[in-house]
Scaffold this motif. Structure first.
Motif, PDB file in Angstrom:
ATOM      1  N   PHE A  19      16.787  -3.976  -4.003  1.00 48.03           N
ATOM      2  CA  PHE A  19      15.583  -3.151  -4.034  1.00 48.03           C
ATOM      3  C   PHE A  19      14.319  -3.999  -3.920  1.00 48.03           C
ATOM      4  O   PHE A  19      13.230  -3.467  -3.719  1.00 48.03           O
ATOM      5  CB  PHE A  19      15.564  -2.349  -5.348  1.00 48.03           C
ATOM      6  CG  PHE A  19      14.380  -1.456  -5.493  1.00 48.03           C
ATOM      7  CD1 PHE A  19      14.307  -0.256  -4.799  1.00 48.03           C
ATOM      8  CD2 PHE A  19      13.335  -1.806  -6.328  1.00 48.03           C
ATOM      9  CE1 PHE A  19      13.206   0.570  -4.927  1.00 48.03           C
ATOM     10  CE2 PHE A  19      12.234  -0.981  -6.460  1.00 48.03           C
ATOM     11  CZ  PHE A  19      12.171   0.213  -5.762  1.00 48.03           C
ATOM     12  N   HIS A  20      14.441  -5.310  -4.013  1.00 47.55           N
ATOM     13  CA  HIS A  20      13.308  -6.230  -4.113  1.00 47.55           C
ATOM     14  C   HIS A  20      12.223  -5.957  -3.051  1.00 47.55           C
ATOM     15  O   HIS A  20      11.069  -5.705  -3.399  1.00 47.55           O
ATOM     16  CB  HIS A  20      13.822  -7.673  -4.007  1.00 47.55           C
ATOM     17  CG  HIS A  20      12.770  -8.696  -4.252  1.00 47.55           C
ATOM     18  ND1 HIS A  20      12.488  -9.167  -5.506  1.00 47.55           N
ATOM     19  CD2 HIS A  20      11.927  -9.340  -3.406  1.00 47.55           C
ATOM     20  CE1 HIS A  20      11.525 -10.051  -5.422  1.00 47.55           C
ATOM     21  NE2 HIS A  20      11.171 -10.183  -4.159  1.00 47.55           N
ATOM     22  N   MET A  21      12.581  -6.038  -1.796  1.00 46.43           N
ATOM     23  CA  MET A  21      11.592  -5.865  -0.722  1.00 46.43           C
ATOM     24  C   MET A  21      11.090  -4.421  -0.642  1.00 46.43           C
ATOM     25  O   MET A  21       9.912  -4.183  -0.364  1.00 46.43           O
ATOM     26  CB  MET A  21      12.188  -6.287   0.625  1.00 46.43           C
ATOM     27  CG  MET A  21      12.425  -7.772   0.746  1.00 46.43           C
ATOM     28  SD  MET A  21      10.927  -8.757   0.697  1.00 46.43           S
ATOM     29  CE  MET A  21      10.212  -8.355   2.271  1.00 46.43           C
ATOM     30  N   ILE A  68       7.199  -3.243  -0.717  1.00 41.10           N
ATOM     31  CA  ILE A  68       6.633  -2.384   0.322  1.00 41.10           C
ATOM     32  C   ILE A  68       6.094  -1.087  -0.273  1.00 41.10           C
ATOM     33  O   ILE A  68       4.988  -0.640   0.065  1.00 41.10           O
ATOM     34  CB  ILE A  68       7.685  -2.111   1.419  1.00 41.10           C
ATOM     35  CG1 ILE A  68       7.987  -3.405   2.182  1.00 41.10           C
ATOM     36  CG2 ILE A  68       7.219  -1.015   2.375  1.00 41.10           C
ATOM     37  CD1 ILE A  68       9.213  -3.339   3.076  1.00 41.10           C
ATOM     38  N   MET A  69       6.848  -0.485  -1.188  1.00 48.10           N
ATOM     39  CA  MET A  69       6.393   0.772  -1.797  1.00 48.10           C
ATOM     40  C   MET A  69       5.148   0.550  -2.660  1.00 48.10           C
ATOM     41  O   MET A  69       4.259   1.410  -2.698  1.00 48.10           O
ATOM     42  CB  MET A  69       7.517   1.410  -2.604  1.00 48.10           C
ATOM     43  CG  MET A  69       8.553   2.059  -1.711  1.00 48.10           C
ATOM     44  SD  MET A  69       9.740   3.026  -2.618  1.00 48.10           S
ATOM     45  CE  MET A  69      10.984   1.798  -2.942  1.00 48.10           C
ATOM     46  N   THR A  70       5.068  -0.587  -3.323  1.00 49.86           N
ATOM     47  CA  THR A  70       3.863  -0.903  -4.099  1.00 49.86           C
ATOM     48  C   THR A  70       2.661  -1.047  -3.170  1.00 49.86           C
ATOM     49  O   THR A  70       1.580  -0.534  -3.467  1.00 49.86           O
ATOM     50  CB  THR A  70       4.071  -2.200  -4.913  1.00 49.86           C
ATOM     51  OG1 THR A  70       5.183  -2.023  -5.791  1.00 49.86           O
ATOM     52  CG2 THR A  70       2.842  -2.553  -5.711  1.00 49.86           C
ATOM     53  N   ALA A  71       2.852  -1.716  -2.040  1.00 53.32           N
ATOM     54  CA  ALA A  71       1.759  -1.877  -1.068  1.00 53.32           C
ATOM     55  C   ALA A  71       1.313  -0.517  -0.519  1.00 53.32           C
ATOM     56  O   ALA A  71       0.114  -0.264  -0.371  1.00 53.32           O
ATOM     57  CB  ALA A  71       2.200  -2.792   0.068  1.00 53.32           C
ATOM     58  N   VAL A 102      -0.684   1.310  -3.332  1.00 53.79           N
ATOM     59  CA  VAL A 102      -2.021   0.728  -3.483  1.00 53.79           C
ATOM     60  C   VAL A 102      -2.907   1.130  -2.298  1.00 53.79           C
ATOM     61  O   VAL A 102      -4.077   1.474  -2.478  1.00 53.79           O
ATOM     62  CB  VAL A 102      -1.939  -0.808  -3.627  1.00 53.79           C
ATOM     63  CG1 VAL A 102      -3.309  -1.461  -3.514  1.00 53.79           C
ATOM     64  CG2 VAL A 102      -1.281  -1.176  -4.949  1.00 53.79           C
ATOM     65  N   GLY A 103      -2.344   1.109  -1.085  1.00 56.41           N
ATOM     66  CA  GLY A 103      -3.107   1.500   0.098  1.00 56.41           C
ATOM     67  C   GLY A 103      -3.535   2.957   0.066  1.00 56.41           C
ATOM     68  O   GLY A 103      -4.691   3.281   0.358  1.00 56.41           O
ATOM     69  N   VAL A 104      -2.626   3.842  -0.308  1.00 53.10           N
ATOM     70  CA  VAL A 104      -2.947   5.279  -0.381  1.00 53.10           C
ATOM     71  C   VAL A 104      -4.044   5.521  -1.415  1.00 53.10           C
ATOM     72  O   VAL A 104      -5.011   6.244  -1.160  1.00 53.10           O
ATOM     73  CB  VAL A 104      -1.682   6.106  -0.698  1.00 53.10           C
ATOM     74  CG1 VAL A 104      -2.037   7.524  -1.095  1.00 53.10           C
ATOM     75  CG2 VAL A 104      -0.740   6.112   0.494  1.00 53.10           C
ATOM     76  N   ILE A 105      -3.898   4.921  -2.588  1.00 53.54           N
ATOM     77  CA  ILE A 105      -4.910   5.091  -3.642  1.00 53.54           C
ATOM     78  C   ILE A 105      -6.254   4.524  -3.182  1.00 53.54           C
ATOM     79  O   ILE A 105      -7.299   5.172  -3.352  1.00 53.54           O
ATOM     80  CB  ILE A 105      -4.440   4.426  -4.957  1.00 53.54           C
ATOM     81  CG1 ILE A 105      -3.244   5.197  -5.526  1.00 53.54           C
ATOM     82  CG2 ILE A 105      -5.580   4.350  -5.970  1.00 53.54           C
ATOM     83  CD1 ILE A 105      -2.509   4.480  -6.646  1.00 53.54           C
ATOM     84  N   GLY A 106      -6.231   3.353  -2.569  1.00 54.85           N
ATOM     85  CA  GLY A 106      -7.468   2.744  -2.081  1.00 54.85           C
ATOM     86  C   GLY A 106      -8.166   3.597  -1.034  1.00 54.85           C
ATOM     87  O   GLY A 106      -9.383   3.792  -1.090  1.00 54.85           O
TER      88      GLY A 106
END
Length: 137
Positions: A37-39, A43-46, A49-53
Motif C-alpha cells: 500500500f506504500h505508494m 499518491i492518495m495523500t498527494a 492535499v491537492g483537492v483541499i488546496g
C-alpha cells in the motif's frame, strides 16, 4: 539569486521523496504488483492535499504573489484521452520504474543508468511536440 528559493525547494522535495522511498524502484515494483500500500498511500495523500488546496484557492478567491486572482479553469469534457494518456504513462512508469519527477532525484543519488530514461523522456516530449497538432485532443 532569484532562483535560489526554487533550488532549495527542489532539494527539500528530493529529500522528502527519497526518505519516503517514493523513488525506490522496488517500491514502484511492489505497487504495480499490488503487493504493498506504500505508494498508493503517498499518491492518495498527494491527491487529498491537492483537492483541499484547490478548494481553498477557489472558495477563498486567493490571489497570486502579484495580486492577481488565481483562476483555475475547469477540465474539458471527454475521458478517452485521459484513459489513453494514463495507460501510456502507467506503462512507461511500470517498465522503467520511475516517473518524470524522481528521474532527477535518482540521477542526483548516483544512479547514472537513469540517464537513459531521462533521454527517453526528453525524446518523448520532443516527439509529442512535433505530433501534438495531428493528435486528437
Amino acid at each position: 539569486m532569484n532562483y535560489l528559493k526554487y533550488i532549495l525547494v527542489g532539494f527539500v522535495f528530493g529529500i522528502v521523496l527519497t526518505k519516503a522511498e517514493a523513488v525506490s524502484w522496488y517500491r514502484i515494483y511492489e505497487m504495480f504488483q499490488f503487493q504493498s500500500f506504500h505508494m498508493y498511500g503517498i499518491i492518495m495523500t498527494a491527491i487529498a492535499v491537492g483537492v483541499i488546496g484547490i478548494q481553498i484557492i477557489k472558495r477563498k478567491r486567493l490571489k497570486d504573489i502579484d495580486g492577481n486572482l488565481i483562476l483555475i479553469a475547469d477540465k474539458e469534457k471527454g475521458s478517452a484521452r485521459y484513459w489513453i494518456g494514463g495507460v501510456l504513462f502507467g506503462l512507461g512508469w511500470a517498465m522503467v520504474g520511475a516517473c518524470p519527477g524522481p528521474i532527477f532525484i535518482m540521477l542526483g543519488a548516483g544512479f547514472l543508468s537513469v540517464g537513459l530514461i531521462l533521454i527517453g523522456a526528453v525524446f518523448g516530449t520532443f516527439l509529442y511536440g512535433l505530433l501534438k497538432d495531428k493528435l486528437p485532443h
